[in-house]
Design an enzyme around this catalytic site. Sequence first.
Site, PDB file in Angstrom:
ATOM      1  N   GLY A 131     -43.265 -42.036 -22.691  1.00 32.31           N
ATOM      2  CA  GLY A 131     -42.809 -40.688 -22.369  1.00 32.31           C
ATOM      3  C   GLY A 131     -43.638 -40.112 -21.253  1.00 32.31           C
ATOM      4  O   GLY A 131     -44.645 -40.675 -20.826  1.00 32.31           O
TER       5      GLY A 131
ATOM      6  N   GLY B 196     -44.798 -36.092 -19.208  1.00 35.02           N
ATOM      7  CA  GLY B 196     -44.801 -34.633 -19.217  1.00 35.02           C
ATOM      8  C   GLY B 196     -45.660 -34.121 -18.086  1.00 35.02           C
ATOM      9  O   GLY B 196     -46.127 -34.889 -17.233  1.00 35.02           O
TER      10      GLY B 196
ATOM     11  N   MET C  34     -48.640 -33.155 -17.983  1.00 31.23           N
ATOM     12  CA  MET C  34     -50.034 -33.587 -17.955  1.00 31.23           C
ATOM     13  C   MET C  34     -50.179 -35.094 -17.889  1.00 31.23           C
ATOM     14  O   MET C  34     -51.279 -35.613 -18.015  1.00 31.23           O
ATOM     15  CB  MET C  34     -50.787 -33.046 -19.180  1.00 31.23           C
ATOM     16  CG  MET C  34     -51.248 -31.607 -19.028  1.00 31.23           C
ATOM     17  SD  MET C  34     -52.225 -31.341 -17.545  1.00 31.23           S
ATOM     18  CE  MET C  34     -53.606 -32.421 -17.871  1.00 31.23           C
TER      19      MET C  34
ATOM     20  N   LYS D 280     -52.563 -42.888 -21.639  1.00 31.06           N
ATOM     21  CA  LYS D 280     -52.058 -41.704 -20.944  1.00 31.06           C
ATOM     22  C   LYS D 280     -52.669 -41.659 -19.554  1.00 31.06           C
ATOM     23  O   LYS D 280     -53.890 -41.684 -19.397  1.00 31.06           O
ATOM     24  CB  LYS D 280     -52.399 -40.438 -21.713  1.00 31.06           C
ATOM     25  CG  LYS D 280     -51.806 -39.183 -21.105  1.00 31.06           C
ATOM     26  CD  LYS D 280     -52.019 -37.987 -22.029  1.00 31.06           C
ATOM     27  CE  LYS D 280     -51.345 -36.748 -21.470  1.00 31.06           C
ATOM     28  NZ  LYS D 280     -51.529 -35.580 -22.350  1.00 31.06           N
TER      29      LYS D 280
ATOM     30  N   ASP E  80     -50.187 -26.031 -27.980  1.00 27.09           N
ATOM     31  CA  ASP E  80     -48.839 -26.529 -27.671  1.00 27.09           C
ATOM     32  C   ASP E  80     -48.233 -27.210 -28.883  1.00 27.09           C
ATOM     33  O   ASP E  80     -47.597 -28.257 -28.768  1.00 27.09           O
ATOM     34  CB  ASP E  80     -48.888 -27.490 -26.481  1.00 27.09           C
ATOM     35  CG  ASP E  80     -47.498 -27.700 -25.850  1.00 27.09           C
ATOM     36  OD1 ASP E  80     -46.661 -26.791 -25.970  1.00 27.09           O
ATOM     37  OD2 ASP E  80     -47.268 -28.762 -25.261  1.00 27.09           O
TER      38      ASP E  80
END
Length: 895
Positions: A15, A17, A19, A37, A130
């Site tokens: 995925g 996003g 960040m 990440k 978040d």
Amino acid sequence: MIDRLGPYEVSRELGRGGMGVVYLATDTRLDRQVAIKALPAELASDSARLERFEREAKTLATLNHPNLAGIHGVEEQDGARYLVLEFVEGESLAEMLDRGPLPVEDAVELAVQIAAGVEAAHEAGVIHRDLKPANIIVTPEGQAKVLDFGLARTDEGGQSSTGALDSPTMTTPQPQHSPTIAGAILGTAAYMSPEQARGRRVDKRTDIWSFGVLLYEMLVGASPFHGETATDSIGAVLHKQFDLDALPAAVPYGVKRVLDRCLERDKNLRYRDIGDVRIELLRSSDEPVTAGGGGRRGIPIGRAVAAVVLIGLIASGMGWLLKPDPQPETLDLAIPVSDRFDLIGSIALSPSGQTVAMIARERVEEAESSTFAVYVRGLSEPRFRKLPGTDRATGFVQFSPSGQSLLVRVEDAVRPASEFVSVPVTGGPAVKLYEIVQNGLLKNCAGYLSEKEILAISSDRSALYRISTSGGSPELMVNLTGVEDWNFNYLVRPSPDSDAIIADSENRTVGFSGLIRIDLKSGACSLLIRDAEDPAVLADGSLMFKRDNAIWSAPFDRDDCEISGPARGVLTDVNLYAVDRGGERVVYVPLDEDSQRISVDSVHVNGRLIRTLYDAPGRIGFYSRISLSPDGNRLLMSYSEDLDLPRGRLWILDRNSGLTRPITPSDETAFIPTWMPDGRAAYYSLRSPPNSEIMSMQAMPGALSEQLLPRDRAFIGGDLSISPDGRHLLVSTYTEPGEPGIYLYDVGDGESGRAFYASSANESLAVFSPDGRWVAYQANGTGRHEVYVRPFNAENPESEPIYPVSESGGRSPEWSSDGRTVYYRGVGTQRNALFAAEIETEPALVVTARREVLIDLQGVWDFIPMPDGTFILFRSNLEAEDQIPVFRAIVNWKP
């Protein structure tokens, strides 16, 4: 997509996003799957993004909890940075909610797990900011894992230099398609808190709001604040009232209560700790299910506010009170300049709302000539008047059902005892009801059963007694059960026909306050409502109470003494309050956060504030000092959070996280703490005023305290200092009133202490040097206080020479960590100045220099010099003599 990162083989993208992008990879060394990440290449040069990325790595590394996804490491390759994260297999909560709402039991179970994970983060000083369904993964075994702390920041963290980076996220309205979009405001619109939506500074309560939205969506299947656009969602967050009636009928009342409080727009009325949310949800499974939600009512707004003095009010004749449909109006009951009071922390309003009473002390030039007493004032009178027979009043004051008498506790002027008395409001002799002595039959807890009888709890909390208001012996009424963990402050009977009473109480082991229901027939005690204090029951069937510096109201069955619906906040920023029987008038002391705050601050030698370790609304009350643990990580604080305590409780402050927690129970008044070398806490305990004894305990909540020194004398005030080897204890105390001195004890030998420095010079506040070879103290043999140092000689102290350290007055000495400087406060006009005396001790002690340190000690109760040359200050920004209680009254209130 990268193919390899060091020992990690990347297989696919999971995925992406605002960040970063997340990949699935295999750790070839440990043969396990991980999530990697990466910060997008186009943002690699953005210093603000890099700063946030590094902060995420450090944040995640501090967390280790089964309901949080952990971090394995940080890697760098070709100028790009990567986080190696725990890979959690399962489906996201967003994917689960695509199929509809969850069964109530499943939703509550998952919510408890999510709350536990967020609680662990908050305890580490981390705010997620978040929380949303896409950031929750549920494993095949049913375990919830909170992911993606890319927006988290520590409690100490300041605002980002880039405003957009600290704001909420604008996204599409669907929860399952709500990534954090690069370049947009951060956080998901439908889940962000009102303070996030307004771009204001957030704290852990923003996560509690988002958690409430998550819980609601799990139960209903949709967020209460979704809109067609992000702007619509923000508008709903700020203005839309969520609908409790939309909840399934099987939802327990306790879960509705949790939702109601999590989704308070005023964060001051929200839960303060998500750990409390978790506990309430766990308890909700034992509560009955109530059909329907009982739509939520908002906090009253738009009240007309007019600040007028009482004399002006009287001049107006108060005739406007008789007009039809009167509107609420706030009035300042100004206290004349000649009537300046120290308020001990208890006020009361007569049932008719015509008379206010308080426990206070008039300020006179000689403070010793004034004691705390009960003062009353009719709303038609210009000033307070003192009631005879109430000198040395303490605890609480309570009007009788008719409003003609007051119940108050007063201390004996000579003996270690106190007694409850009934005093006519109009004046007249006080009637003694019963006496309280150390380990006596009855506890410092009472309340009216009727106009002719009061109730009192026994000292061991095992029984309830009744006593006639005309005097006489206590009569056993009922034995109590279920009270082992509770201390009681005072009692309230909801109605003349009620078979139960309410006890204002505090849990002795955990430290939270609550209202306890006591059945007058069976003696069974049960928790009525948690995180509540100062109960008042109105004639219309409302229960008023105080929580988090606000007044709350809940529907209440007066006869059965049971809450019948969710509570709501009705007035914020309240220090003390009292309300009449009809709820038409409330008198309160407002919480002035701008002028009354307590804080623990780290301060540079030039007076510059480095960091605030702890900051909270101040109270009109008593404070003593702080002490730094041997490892330098924790502070012992002594202050009175409960205003009716004559001193305070011991609290632990973690310097790293800023978290505080009480370690002594509410009924054991503790002050003047110090750390022992083994990490235990030593302190004075005010067991039977005015005398005290010295205790010790493990520095943790619920630990048992034990007597540290033999009871060979009546300790009264003073200070404690323990030698670095833990063998000796210097106690500043009094052998008799008016004769101060310093006494030495050998810790653990059970022997009586001996005079160390005790002469007509009035020695006090002794403190060991870091190597234990010297003792600094203050004495006023010259007519003013000066600071002196002497070599420590346990066997023959008077044989050692005395070395003057201060030159023009000094008090409250403290050693630097290297033992080469003695810091002290000035006296007289320099009482708020901090001085440093540089010393050499070989071959004899010599003061080589004296200088003034550029730190203002106004409002500082205690200070600690740190090894790096900075100072920790325990202070309020307002001196005690300037704290004037201001009473306000709201008439035609009816919340």
